[in-house]
Design a protein around this motif. Structure first.
Motif, PDB file in Angstrom:
ATOM      1  N   THR A  14      77.329  33.271  24.791  1.00 42.84           N
ATOM      2  CA  THR A  14      76.655  32.578  23.696  1.00 42.84           C
ATOM      3  C   THR A  14      75.986  31.292  24.168  1.00 42.84           C
ATOM      4  O   THR A  14      74.814  31.039  23.865  1.00 42.84           O
ATOM      5  CB  THR A  14      77.658  32.249  22.578  1.00 42.84           C
ATOM      6  OG1 THR A  14      78.274  33.465  22.152  1.00 42.84           O
ATOM      7  CG2 THR A  14      76.985  31.585  21.409  1.00 42.84           C
ATOM      8  N   HIS A  51      73.078  32.099  26.574  1.00 43.28           N
ATOM      9  CA  HIS A  51      71.934  32.632  25.828  1.00 43.28           C
ATOM     10  C   HIS A  51      71.174  31.497  25.139  1.00 43.28           C
ATOM     11  O   HIS A  51      69.953  31.425  25.220  1.00 43.28           O
ATOM     12  CB  HIS A  51      72.435  33.648  24.797  1.00 43.28           C
ATOM     13  CG  HIS A  51      71.353  34.436  24.136  1.00 43.28           C
ATOM     14  ND1 HIS A  51      71.000  35.693  24.548  1.00 43.28           N
ATOM     15  CD2 HIS A  51      70.535  34.138  23.104  1.00 43.28           C
ATOM     16  CE1 HIS A  51      70.013  36.139  23.792  1.00 43.28           C
ATOM     17  NE2 HIS A  51      69.721  35.205  22.904  1.00 43.28           N
ATOM     18  N   ASN A 107      67.344  30.155  26.117  1.00 41.61           N
ATOM     19  CA  ASN A 107      66.292  30.166  25.105  1.00 41.61           C
ATOM     20  C   ASN A 107      65.689  28.784  24.875  1.00 41.61           C
ATOM     21  O   ASN A 107      64.630  28.673  24.267  1.00 41.61           O
ATOM     22  CB  ASN A 107      66.822  30.714  23.784  1.00 41.61           C
ATOM     23  CG  ASN A 107      66.838  32.220  23.765  1.00 41.61           C
ATOM     24  OD1 ASN A 107      66.099  32.868  24.491  1.00 41.61           O
ATOM     25  ND2 ASN A 107      67.699  32.780  22.945  1.00 41.61           N
ATOM     26  N   PRO A 111      67.709  36.078  28.790  1.00 37.71           N
ATOM     27  CA  PRO A 111      68.965  35.968  28.046  1.00 37.71           C
ATOM     28  C   PRO A 111      69.610  37.314  27.716  1.00 37.71           C
ATOM     29  O   PRO A 111      70.829  37.453  27.767  1.00 37.71           O
ATOM     30  CB  PRO A 111      68.579  35.228  26.765  1.00 37.71           C
ATOM     31  CG  PRO A 111      67.297  34.577  27.048  1.00 37.71           C
ATOM     32  CD  PRO A 111      66.622  35.386  28.102  1.00 37.71           C
ATOM     33  N   ASP A 137      73.244  38.656  28.911  1.00 37.06           N
ATOM     34  CA  ASP A 137      74.285  39.088  27.972  1.00 37.06           C
ATOM     35  C   ASP A 137      74.880  40.435  28.379  1.00 37.06           C
ATOM     36  O   ASP A 137      76.087  40.645  28.304  1.00 37.06           O
ATOM     37  CB  ASP A 137      73.727  39.180  26.550  1.00 37.06           C
ATOM     38  CG  ASP A 137      73.376  37.831  25.969  1.00 37.06           C
ATOM     39  OD1 ASP A 137      73.822  36.796  26.530  1.00 37.06           O
ATOM     40  OD2 ASP A 137      72.655  37.791  24.959  1.00 37.06           O
TER      41      ASP A 137
END
Length: 91
Positions: free
Chosen positions: A17, A20, A24, A36, A40
């Motif tokens: 999380t 990511h 971004n 991203p 993940d």
């Protein structure tokens, strides 16, 4: 072993999380992909692989599995803290 796996997978989720979010918002990943979504998927694979391996190792060598698992927890926790610091710098 269940609390160990739960903690490890929660930290892997927190790592995914925060990474990511940071990617971004302009941060750069040092080890994995700059994308991203790809990042993940790699972290999800790590969660499945490490969980499976620790459960398998726990059957034959429970002490080694616990030491290895808690060391993974420590490393992953440090990675999450580092990601949070990077996010603070981006703001």
């Amino acid at each position: 072993m269940k609390p160990l796996l739960l903690t490890l997978n929660l930290l892997l989720g927190a790592d995914a999380t925060t990474t990511h979010y940071a990617l971004n918002h302009g941060a750069h990943e040092f080890m994995l992909s700059q994308n991203p979504v790809v990042n993940d998927v790699i972290l999800a694979g790590q969660a499945v692989g490490v969980s499976y391996e620790l459960q398998w190792l726990n059957k034959k060598h429970p002490k080694i599995a616990k030491v290895l698992g808690w060391s993974f927890v420590g490393v992953r926790g440090a990675i999450v803290v580092n990601n949070l610091r990077q996010i603070q710098k981006l703001r």
